[in-house]
Enzyme design. Structure first.
Site, PDB file in Angstrom:
ATOM      1  N   LYS A   1       0.877  -1.179   0.000  1.00  0.00           N
ATOM      2  CA  LYS A   1       0.000   0.000   0.000  1.00  0.00           C
ATOM      3  C   LYS A   1       0.909   1.221   0.000  1.00  0.00           C
ATOM      4  CE  LYS A   1      -4.276  -1.703   0.827  1.00  0.00           C
ATOM      5  NZ  LYS A   1      -4.738  -1.936   2.207  1.00  0.00           N
TER       6      LYS A   1
ATOM      7  N   HIS B   1       2.143   6.918   2.507  1.00  0.00           N
ATOM      8  CA  HIS B   1       1.748   8.279   2.159  1.00  0.00           C
ATOM      9  C   HIS B   1       1.907   9.257   3.327  1.00  0.00           C
ATOM     10  CE1 HIS B   1      -1.941   7.618   4.352  1.00  0.00           C
ATOM     11  NE2 HIS B   1      -2.217   6.561   3.604  1.00  0.00           N
TER      12      HIS B   1
ATOM     13  N   HIS C   1       1.144   8.509   6.881  1.00  0.00           N
ATOM     14  CA  HIS C   1       2.025   7.675   7.700  1.00  0.00           C
ATOM     15  C   HIS C   1       3.150   8.448   8.343  1.00  0.00           C
ATOM     16  CE1 HIS C   1       0.491   4.432   4.902  1.00  0.00           C
ATOM     17  NE2 HIS C   1       0.101   4.057   6.108  1.00  0.00           N
TER      18      HIS C   1
END
Ligand code: ARG
Length: 594
Positions: A149, A152, A155
């Protein structure tokens, strides 16, 4: 460092009225307050408690105590005096003023500033370091992205806040373990494998792992909406993975490695390392133990074929431990992980730096562990933080509204480089400075406010070089470094604790304020640790930076008078060291030039 509060407590406790009232030094110490405004002094002693014993109004007591102190002849030097009359080791009180029920104490600026600067000179990189941790074990789990995933901008919070909290605990003397609890397991990997087999190819994954895996995953959802049998297929594949199917395992391992490669680049840019990447998959063989133990302890109930722990007594939905098809869940893995960590590390504290959206999840499983009879459940701490959104709305991977962390960091560095060129900043290594300042700006932006506050990501704010920003603080560090460079041998002497300094040159408002702020540094780190709140450190170094700019603007530092120059350079050194130590705790580099 001299303990001024203690010295004042001793002074007060020695007064006849206090002896009469039956207060000892420790009681006096406990009563002393730090006034909210500097105009009310450095310490204040409230007299309300004495009123009964002395049968007088507190105001009257304050006035009398003040008069006694003044008569005692201890206030021999006016606070703020710069005539060199001060002698270190002398009394630290310069002035006492009664104000309603309080006796306000003003420290002698010379004595105070000198003591603070000396302390920093002696401790240098260790200034602010604590010992309360005493080697006790603290786990800080942070970052923990999901593999395959996007890593981004959402995070960044856990990553940067967690890193700072770990640094703070380590600085306070704890033995810390940095864990990245990767989201590398669960039914989604069944889907990913199915999707890869149908629509993927190896070369694409190798070239752009996360982007490719994500596109297959998205396609899976589109197709599964039309053909629900895909979901069954994915469940079967995940079951194979859980049971050690070779091909499935090999694919999953490969996805994991490719993703980690991408995450690794970001961690490297941020200068972040982990002691362990034991993520969710690490606990896959430790799940039966959890279920068996819950069953044996009579905590597991069957509900529609699934196994749950009832938490209705605590007003929470049940904790779902095993689905009806036998597969385990996120929460099961968290329980297994906590038990493992206790047995493996024997932590005193186990800190989870995870978004506030997961508050309920943590409350639920902390309760489950407590019900299992583990008293260490109280050592598990969830440190939540607020949401980051974008100016055009909440981030959404599905809708393509996502800002990759790596792009943010790269763009911050390249824009900083442009600014450096444009402003003609003097640096001997543009790329290195751009990297330090660009990354520092992004990290600082994360740590500037209370972690629980939601915020909107804005490029303008991140790259602002004015006001309360990373570049602003880094610039003060570089400015202090530049003053010291210019002073050459004098700066070396000034930084040396064996060179005596005369604090009477450090009595101006801005110099004294700097000393006051630097003095707070160790206590602020303790406070940051207790509250799991790096922003209190950020705020202090911003205050120091602003005050330093005032000092730099108001005063000549490289003066002819040797004693004055050495004293001021020693203060500049103390500023640079304290700001540098603070930035290091926050995970931000401190440039020598910019
Ligand atoms: N991987 C999760 C996510 O991205 C965060 C994991 C948090 N840590 C934990 N022990 N549950 O949402």
């Amino acid at each position: 460092m001299r303990d001024f509060k203690n010295e004042i407590a001793a002074l007060i406790a020695g007064l006849p009225a206090i002896v009469d009232a039956g207060l000892d030094v420790s009681e006096v110490f406990a009563l002393i307050e730090i006034p909210p405004e500097a105009s009310k002094g450095d310490y204040a002693f409230p007299c309300f408690r004495l009123s009964k014993a002395l049968r007088k109004a507190p105001q009257q007591i304050a006035a009398e105590l003040t008069a006694t102190l003044a008569d005692a002849g201890i206030l021999d030097v006016a606070e703020g005096a710069a005539d060199g009359a001060a002698k270190s080791g002398g009394n630290c009180v310069g002035r006492v003023v009664a104000e309603s029920a309080y006796v306000n104490f003003f420290l002698r600026r010379d004595v105070f500033s000198e003591a603070v600067v000396n302390e920093v000179r002696v401790k240098s990189v260790d200034y602010g370091k604590g010992t309360i941790g005493n080697g006790r074990k603290v786990i800080v789990e942070f970052s923990s992205p999901n593999i395959a995933k996007p890593f981004h901008i959402g995070h960044i919070r856990s990553t940067v806040i967690g890193n700072a909290i770990e640094h703070i605990y380590s600085f306070l003397g704890y033995d810390t373990v940095r864990i990245n609890h990767l989201g590398d397991y669960g039914t989604q990997f069944g889907k990913m494998i199915v999707a890869y087999r149908r629509w993927g190819n190896r070369a694409d994954v190798e070239r752009a792992p996360i982007q490719s895996l994500l596109s297959y995953y998205t396609k899976f959802h589109e197709e599964a909406a039309l053909d629900p049998s895909l979901e069954d297929e994915a469940r079967e594949v995940f079951a194979k993975l859980e049971n050690g199917g070779e091909e499935e395992l090999a694919l999953w391992k490969w996805f994991r490695e490719e993703s980690l490669g991408e995450f690794g680049r970001v961690y490297k840019m941020l200068g972040i390392e982990f002691d362990s990447y034991a993520g969710e998959s690490f606990y896959s063989d430790k799940m039966d133990r959890v279920t068996d133990e819950l069953k044996a302890k009579g905590l597991l109930l069957e509900s529609e074929g699934a196994q749950v722990v009832d938490l209705s007594q605590w007003d929470m939905p049940p904790a779902l431990i095993r689905k009806s098809d036998g597969s385990t869940l996120y929460i099961t893995r968290d329980i297994a992980a906590a038990i493992y960590r206790k047995e493996h590390y024997d932590f005193e504290k186990n800190i989870y730096v995870v978004a506030s959206q997961q508050n309920l999840h943590f409350k639920q499983w902390f309760k489950v562990v407590e019900l299992m009879g583990y008293d260490w459940a109280s050592g598990c701490v969830h440190v939540p933080f607020g949401l980051v959104s974008l100016e055009d709305g909440v981030m959404s991977t599905r809708e393509g509204r996502v800002v990759f962390l790596e792009d943010v960091l790269n763009r911050a560095v390249s824009q900083t480089r442009e600014i450096i060129v444009e402003k003609n900043v003097s640096t001997d290594n543009i790329d290195e400075t751009a990297r330090q300042v660009g990354i520092g700006a992004v990290v600082f932006n994360e740590l500037a406010n209370n972690r629980i506050k939601d915020y909107v990501f804005s490029w303008d704010k991140v790259l602002n070089f004015e006001g309360e920003t990373g570049p602003y603080v880094q610039y003060v560090h570089a400015r202090a470094a530049s003053v010291l460079r210019k002073a050459e041998a004098d700066a070396v002497r000034a930084a040396d604790p064996d060179t005596a300094i005369d604090g009477s040159y450090l009595g101006s408002d801005s110099a004294y304020e700097l000393a006051r702020l630097i003095y707070k540094f160790p206590a602020v780190i303790m406070d940051a640790g207790e509250k799991y709140e790096p922003s209190v450190v950020t705020r202090l170094i911003v205050d120091i930076a602003q005050t330093f700019n005032r000092f730099y603007h108001d005063e000549y530092i490289l003066v002819d008078d040797a004693a004055e120059k050495i004293a001021k350079l020693a203060l500049v050194y103390a500023v640079k060291q304290t700001v540098g130590n603070g930035l290091a705790l926050l995970g931000i580099e401190a440039p020598e030039r910019m």
